[in-house]
Write a protein that holds these residues in place. Structure first.
Motif, PDB file in Angstrom:
ATOM      1  N   GLY A  78       0.817  -1.213   0.000  1.00  0.00           N
ATOM      2  CA  GLY A  78       0.000   0.000   0.000  1.00  0.00           C
ATOM      3  C   GLY A  78       0.843   1.251   0.000  1.00  0.00           C
ATOM      4  O   GLY A  78       0.532   2.224  -0.700  1.00  0.00           O
ATOM      5  N   ASN A  79       1.934   1.239   0.776  1.00  0.00           N
ATOM      6  CA  ASN A  79       2.830   2.404   0.799  1.00  0.00           C
ATOM      7  C   ASN A  79       3.592   2.546  -0.512  1.00  0.00           C
ATOM      8  O   ASN A  79       3.750   3.645  -1.031  1.00  0.00           O
ATOM      9  N   ALA A  80       4.094   1.433  -1.030  1.00  0.00           N
ATOM     10  CA  ALA A  80       4.910   1.488  -2.241  1.00  0.00           C
ATOM     11  C   ALA A  80       4.086   1.884  -3.461  1.00  0.00           C
ATOM     12  O   ALA A  80       4.572   2.605  -4.336  1.00  0.00           O
ATOM     13  N   LEU A  81       2.853   1.401  -3.535  1.00  0.00           N
ATOM     14  CA  LEU A  81       2.010   1.684  -4.698  1.00  0.00           C
ATOM     15  C   LEU A  81       1.173   2.951  -4.534  1.00  0.00           C
ATOM     16  O   LEU A  81       0.503   3.366  -5.470  1.00  0.00           O
ATOM     17  N   GLY A  82       1.197   3.511  -3.344  1.00  0.00           N
ATOM     18  CA  GLY A  82       0.416   4.719  -3.104  1.00  0.00           C
ATOM     19  C   GLY A  82      -1.086   4.479  -3.165  1.00  0.00           C
ATOM     20  O   GLY A  82      -1.827   5.314  -3.690  1.00  0.00           O
TER      21      GLY A  82
ATOM     22  N   PRO B 283      -4.970   4.271  -2.144  1.00  0.00           N
ATOM     23  CA  PRO B 283      -5.773   5.180  -1.314  1.00  0.00           C
ATOM     24  C   PRO B 283      -6.106   4.546   0.041  1.00  0.00           C
ATOM     25  O   PRO B 283      -6.037   3.333   0.216  1.00  0.00           O
ATOM     26  N   GLN B 284      -6.463   5.389   0.979  1.00  0.00           N
ATOM     27  CA  GLN B 284      -6.771   4.928   2.337  1.00  0.00           C
ATOM     28  C   GLN B 284      -7.928   3.931   2.357  1.00  0.00           C
ATOM     29  O   GLN B 284      -7.977   3.061   3.223  1.00  0.00           O
ATOM     30  N   ARG B 285      -8.824   4.038   1.417  1.00  0.00           N
ATOM     31  CA  ARG B 285      -9.964   3.117   1.359  1.00  0.00           C
ATOM     32  C   ARG B 285      -9.481   1.675   1.170  1.00  0.00           C
ATOM     33  O   ARG B 285      -9.959   0.763   1.817  1.00  0.00           O
ATOM     34  N   TRP B 286      -8.509   1.472   0.283  1.00  0.00           N
ATOM     35  CA  TRP B 286      -7.959   0.131   0.037  1.00  0.00           C
ATOM     36  C   TRP B 286      -7.145  -0.345   1.222  1.00  0.00           C
ATOM     37  O   TRP B 286      -7.199  -1.514   1.601  1.00  0.00           O
ATOM     38  N   ARG B 287      -6.374   0.555   1.816  1.00  0.00           N
ATOM     39  CA  ARG B 287      -5.578   0.177   2.983  1.00  0.00           C
ATOM     40  C   ARG B 287      -6.480  -0.221   4.145  1.00  0.00           C
ATOM     41  O   ARG B 287      -6.186  -1.165   4.866  1.00  0.00           O
ATOM     42  N   GLY B 288      -7.574   0.489   4.296  1.00  0.00           N
ATOM     43  CA  GLY B 288      -8.540   0.138   5.341  1.00  0.00           C
ATOM     44  C   GLY B 288      -9.177  -1.219   5.088  1.00  0.00           C
ATOM     45  O   GLY B 288      -9.421  -1.992   6.016  1.00  0.00           O
TER      46      GLY B 288
END
Length: 67
Positions: free
Chosen positions: A27-31, A33-38
């Motif tokens: 998630g950090n490397a690909l940037g 969005p917060q929705r996907w990280r959540g």
């Protein structure tokens, strides 16, 4: 029987932990969005709850076998 169930619970917990670490780095490397990280966090939470439930059931089965 309970030995296999314990190993299965350990694999679920370890696999969930590995998935979560990889998802955070990806998630950090690909940037993402917060929705996907959540979503990944919620999936990991569900995996940890399932692993803990499996551990509890294994503990209960062993306790009942001793009686």
């Amino acid at each position: 029987m309970s030995g296999a169930a314990g190993r299965r619970a350990a694999l679920v917990l370890a696999g969930t932990g590995a998935f979560w670490v990889i998802a955070v780095f990806a998630g950090n490397a690909l940037g993402l969005p917060q929705r996907w990280r959540g979503l990944f966090d919620l999936m990991a939470l569900a995996g940890f709850v399932m692993g803990l439930w499996m551990t509890y059931q294994t503990w209960r089965a062993r306790r009942d076998d001793e009686r």
